[in-house]
Design an enzyme around this catalytic site. Structure first.
Site, short mmCIF file in Angstrom:
data_model
loop_
_atom_site.label_atom_id
_atom_site.label_comp_id
_atom_site.label_asym_id
_atom_site.label_seq_id
_atom_site.Cartn_x
_atom_site.Cartn_y
_atom_site.Cartn_z
N ARG A 1 0.85 -1.19 0.00
CA ARG A 1 0.00 0.00 0.00
C ARG A 1 0.89 1.24 0.00
NH1 ARG A 1 -2.21 -3.59 3.80
NH2 ARG A 1 -4.40 -4.16 3.47
N LYS B 1 -1.84 -2.46 7.64
CA LYS B 1 -3.12 -1.83 7.94
C LYS B 1 -4.00 -2.80 8.72
CE LYS B 1 -7.21 0.02 5.59
NZ LYS B 1 -7.88 0.22 4.28
N HIS C 1 -3.10 2.92 -5.98
CA HIS C 1 -3.84 1.75 -5.52
C HIS C 1 -4.12 0.78 -6.67
CE1 HIS C 1 -5.70 -0.20 -2.13
NE2 HIS C 1 -6.79 -0.43 -2.83
N ARG D 1 -1.32 -1.53 -7.05
CA ARG D 1 -1.47 -2.65 -6.09
C ARG D 1 -2.42 -3.69 -6.65
NH1 ARG D 1 -1.75 -4.37 -0.53
NH2 ARG D 1 -3.89 -4.64 0.21
N HIS E 1 -4.53 -8.65 3.57
CA HIS E 1 -5.98 -8.54 3.76
C HIS E 1 -6.41 -9.23 5.05
CE1 HIS E 1 -6.79 -8.02 -0.84
NE2 HIS E 1 -6.49 -6.88 -0.24
N TYR F 1 -9.91 -10.45 -7.01
CA TYR F 1 -8.96 -10.88 -8.03
C TYR F 1 -9.38 -12.17 -8.70
CZ TYR F 1 -6.80 -7.24 -5.43
OH TYR F 1 -6.61 -6.04 -4.81
#
Length: 360
Positions: A205, A229, A308, A311, A333, A342
């Site tokens: 990120r 995150k 983003h 990414r 995630h 994806y």
């Protein structure tokens, strides 16, 4: 703690005194589990809601700090509907469906805490009636819908390498007639290509890129250590691997970092910039990296490309070669539900692969 978390913790502490005592109690309860960034957003959402309550005459409080539990307890459903309408139809600063959903979720969390967890001195709930329990918040982020919006707007296959190559060489040819732009290109091209290449070869990120320090990089093992995150353990950095392709770009940039940007030894940041008029380099900002990628993307012929989406580009490419669980871990995630995007993005590629197998 990351640079952003430190900043958000400071802002959170500054804002809390303007909140009612029960909100301060709620934030203290959530602090071990949620990041300062998330809690700061909660407080901003409560500021907005309490301000609306007072403006509508639904509370007689002079300031947000004077809002009472009774004000919340005696709200009618039409008041909640009115606030939702206020968020979606006001002439200035109209909110998207996603933002409205987030703001209502923040209120639901507060009301749930006050009615189900917090107690008064007699062991009764602080809030006797929870109007927000009646509010249905529809799920906005559906992986299939997100994938549909991304299709055609990310880099695919050879484009990943081509974009990094363009930053390193092609952009200079396009702007060589503009002295100022060409000078900036010559100064920053190795750094910029390194940043883009690192995202496209690791899926980091932008916040993780910004917060990275020199000692977070293990070049020999192709590893980076980052604050992920949603991980609220401020003592632990997650190891994240990057592909061999990013190694050469990192080595080249590192050989120039000190001499090119006059970076002082006290500056720990991996990626630095030397602002106009400054004598020494300092940490790049999130905004600077975002603007930098957009600048190159427009000239590259992909004006919709953002940090983003780089990414997302890596993630789609990575998912084609790995399973959903490895992709989840690589991207950091919280659940595979987010990673499902994806799977939908690669539907076309997978269907083409099936046809090729059938034809052979």
């Amino acid at each position: 703690m990351s640079i952003q978390k430190l900043s958000d913790r400071k802002h959170l502490e500054q804002k809390l005194p303007s909140m009612p005592w029960f909100v301060q109690q709620f934030i203290d309860y959530k602090l071990p589990d949620l990041s300062p960034s998330t809690l700061l957003e909660y407080v901003r959402d409560y500021e907005s809601f309490f301000g609306w309550l007072r403006a509508e005459g639904l509370s007689q409080a002079e300031g947000n700090a004077d809002i009472t539990l009774l004000d919340l307890e005696t709200l009618h459903m039409d008041s909640v509907v009115g606030y939702r309408l206020h968020l979606t139809t006001r002439t200035e600063g109209t909110n998207s469906k996603i933002t409205v959903s987030r703001k209502l979720s923040a209120l639901r969390s507060l009301f749930h805490y006050l009615s189900q967890i917090a107690e008064d001195e007699n062991f009764y709930p602080l809030l006797k009636r929870n109007i927000m329990a009646k509010v249905e918040i529809k799920r906005i982020h559906k992986p299939k819908d997100t994938a549909a919006r991304l299709k055609g707007k990310i880099l695919e296959e050879d484009e990943l390498l081509e974009f990094v190559g363009y930053i390193l060489e092609g952009y200079g040819r396009d702007v060589e007639g503009n002295k100022q732009a060409y000078y900036a290109f010559q100064l920053n091209r190795e750094r910029d290509a390194c940043i883009a290449g690192l995202i496209l070869n690791s899926g980091l990120r932008v916040s993780e890129i910004v917060n990275m320090n020199m000692d977070d990089l293990d070049l020999n093992n192709k590893l980076l250590y980052v604050f992920r995150k949603g991980h609220n353990d401020e003592t632990f950095k997650t190891p994240v691997y990057f592909r061999e392709q990013a190694k050469d770009d990192l080595q080249l940039y590192l050989s120039l970092r000190q001499s090119r940007y006059k970076t002082p030894k006290k500056e720990k940041a991996l990626f630095v910039t030397k602002p106009n008029g400054s004598q020494e380099g300092k940490r790049m900002t999130k905004r600077a990296i975002q603007a930098m990628i957009i600048k190159y993307a427009k000239r590259f012929g992909k004006p919709y490309l953002t940090v983003h989406k780089l990414r997302h580009s890596f993630a789609t490419d990575y998912y084609l070669q790995n399973d959903i669980y490895k992709t989840k871990e690589q991207l950091g995630h919280a659940s595979t539900e987010t990673t499902e995007v994806y799977a939908h993005l690669t539907d076309k590629t997978m269907s083409e692969a099936i046809e090729r197998r059938f034809e052979s």
